[in-house]
Write a protein that holds these residues in place. Structure first.
Motif, PDB file in Angstrom:
ATOM      1  N   GLU A   1       0.814  -1.203   0.000  1.00  0.00           N
ATOM      2  CA  GLU A   1       0.000   0.000   0.000  1.00  0.00           C
ATOM      3  C   GLU A   1       0.861   1.272   0.000  1.00  0.00           C
ATOM      4  O   GLU A   1       1.880   1.347   0.664  1.00  0.00           O
ATOM      5  N   VAL A   2       0.407   2.258  -0.758  1.00  0.00           N
ATOM      6  CA  VAL A   2       0.975   3.604  -0.662  1.00  0.00           C
ATOM      7  C   VAL A   2       0.036   4.355   0.268  1.00  0.00           C
ATOM      8  O   VAL A   2      -1.128   4.577  -0.051  1.00  0.00           O
ATOM      9  N   PHE A   3       0.527   4.713   1.449  1.00  0.00           N
ATOM     10  CA  PHE A   3      -0.329   5.247   2.510  1.00  0.00           C
ATOM     11  C   PHE A   3       0.058   6.674   2.826  1.00  0.00           C
ATOM     12  O   PHE A   3       1.230   6.987   2.999  1.00  0.00           O
ATOM     13  N   SER A   4      -0.935   7.551   2.920  1.00  0.00           N
ATOM     14  CA  SER A   4      -0.659   8.931   3.321  1.00  0.00           C
ATOM     15  C   SER A   4      -1.025   9.114   4.791  1.00  0.00           C
ATOM     16  O   SER A   4      -2.004   8.542   5.261  1.00  0.00           O
TER      17      SER A   4
ATOM     18  N   ASP B   1      -3.180  14.114   5.401  1.00  0.00           N
ATOM     19  CA  ASP B   1      -2.307  15.270   5.193  1.00  0.00           C
ATOM     20  C   ASP B   1      -2.474  15.821   3.781  1.00  0.00           C
ATOM     21  O   ASP B   1      -2.296  17.008   3.551  1.00  0.00           O
ATOM     22  N   ALA B   2      -2.850  14.957   2.839  1.00  0.00           N
ATOM     23  CA  ALA B   2      -3.040  15.378   1.447  1.00  0.00           C
ATOM     24  C   ALA B   2      -4.347  16.145   1.254  1.00  0.00           C
ATOM     25  O   ALA B   2      -4.629  16.612   0.159  1.00  0.00           O
ATOM     26  N   GLY B   3      -5.182  16.246   2.303  1.00  0.00           N
ATOM     27  CA  GLY B   3      -6.390  17.049   2.225  1.00  0.00           C
ATOM     28  C   GLY B   3      -7.700  16.299   2.252  1.00  0.00           C
ATOM     29  O   GLY B   3      -8.749  16.903   2.370  1.00  0.00           O
ATOM     30  N   GLY B   4      -7.701  15.002   2.139  1.00  0.00           N
ATOM     31  CA  GLY B   4      -8.934  14.223   2.178  1.00  0.00           C
ATOM     32  C   GLY B   4      -9.423  14.013   3.601  1.00  0.00           C
ATOM     33  O   GLY B   4      -8.672  14.140   4.558  1.00  0.00           O
ATOM     34  N   ALA B   5     -10.713  13.705   3.732  1.00  0.00           N
ATOM     35  CA  ALA B   5     -11.283  13.422   5.051  1.00  0.00           C
ATOM     36  C   ALA B   5     -12.332  12.326   4.913  1.00  0.00           C
ATOM     37  O   ALA B   5     -12.925  12.141   3.852  1.00  0.00           O
ATOM     38  N   SER B   6     -12.541  11.600   5.998  1.00  0.00           N
ATOM     39  CA  SER B   6     -13.566  10.559   6.010  1.00  0.00           C
ATOM     40  C   SER B   6     -14.074  10.357   7.429  1.00  0.00           C
ATOM     41  O   SER B   6     -13.387  10.658   8.404  1.00  0.00           O
TER      42      SER B   6
END
Length: 117
Positions: free
Chosen positions: A57-60, A86-91
């Motif tokens: 996995e490539v994990f941020s 950190d890249a700006g996404g949210a869940s």
């Protein structure tokens, strides 16, 4: 350590690249009947599928806010929180944890994407 703090630590551990790439540790943290509905829309129907998929996995990096724990019954708890990448996404995230052989293990996890405010 109280339950809220302990489950927060476990959720944070699962957000670490070192844990996500460690098949032995994942096998300890996930119940044998684990299932996940990912924020991506993917469904992982088995523990072995998840562990295998996380190895490459490539994990941020992410951080957790609005963390809550609700005991559903003795030895079972529902955790909910907001995850911020950190890249700006949210869940929105939810996990069901269950005590097995004296250890809390994740049985179910779901991520639901939300708009970043």
């Amino acid at each position: 350590m109280d339950l809220d703090a302990h489950l927060f630590e476990l959720e944070q551990e699962l957000q670490q690249t070192a844990t996500r790439s460690n098949a032995t540790r994942l096998a300890q943290l996930l119940a044998d009947d684990f299932i996940e509905f990912g924020a991506s829309g993917n469904v992982w129907g088995s523990k072995s599928e998840v562990i295998s998929g996380l190895q490459d996995e490539v994990f941020s990096a992410r951080r957790i806010t609005n963390f809550t724990v609700k005991r559903l019954t003795e030895g079972v708890a529902l955790v909910t929180y907001r995850s911020h990448q950190d890249a700006g996404g949210a869940s929105l995230r939810s996990s069901v944890w269950r005590v097995e052989e004296g250890q809390w293990r994740m049985v179910f996890h779901q991520g639901t994407p939300v708009a970043v405010a």
